[in-house]
Enzyme design. Structure first.
Site, PDB file in Angstrom:
ATOM      1  CB  CYS A 139      -0.986  -0.005   1.172  1.00  0.00           C
ATOM      2  SG  CYS A 139      -0.242   0.247   2.792  1.00  0.00           S
ATOM      3  CG  HIS A 140       1.088   6.075   0.648  1.00  0.00           C
ATOM      4  ND1 HIS A 140       1.466   6.552  -0.588  1.00  0.00           N
ATOM      5  CD2 HIS A 140       1.517   6.977   1.555  1.00  0.00           C
ATOM      6  CE1 HIS A 140       2.107   7.704  -0.428  1.00  0.00           C
ATOM      7  NE2 HIS A 140       2.139   7.982   0.855  1.00  0.00           N
TER       8      HIS A 140
END
Length: 102
Positions: free
Chosen positions: A59-60
């Site tokens: 993810c981020h």
């Protein structure tokens, strides 16, 4: 839950990387060969996740991918969280495509 550094995930030539970020995040930066399933769609799209190999989740910065990896493990998937997400992946100098949809 298992975790892996971005460089180690990248070193696995056969890696199946699952990107659970949102579409707008993907439009800014993405990994070319990653499979994109936003976290909010993971339950309904579970059949798109392989069960016969390790799935590296991105993810981020690592929070949503940790949630996704825990969920996938509970479903019998060998899931590993990529620590630091795409931010750490980029900091490590690993390949990231900036801008544009794939």
């Amino acid at each position: 839950m298992k975790s892996i550094a971005p460089a180690d995930a990248h070193a696995d030539a056969d890696a199946f990387i699952l990107d659970v970020r949102e579409d707008d995040e993907l439009a800014r930066a993405r990994l070319e060969d990653a499979r994109h399933i936003p976290l909010g769609e993971l339950v309904e799209r579970l059949d798109e996740v392989p069960r016969d190999r390790t799935v590296y989740v991105l993810c981020h910065v690592g929070g949503r991918s940790a949630q996704a990896a825990q969920y996938l493990e509970a479903q019998g998937v060998d899931a590993v969280n990529i620590t630091g997400g795409i931010v750490e992946w980029h900091r490590a100098g690993l390949p990231v495509t900036m801008g544009g949809a794939g």
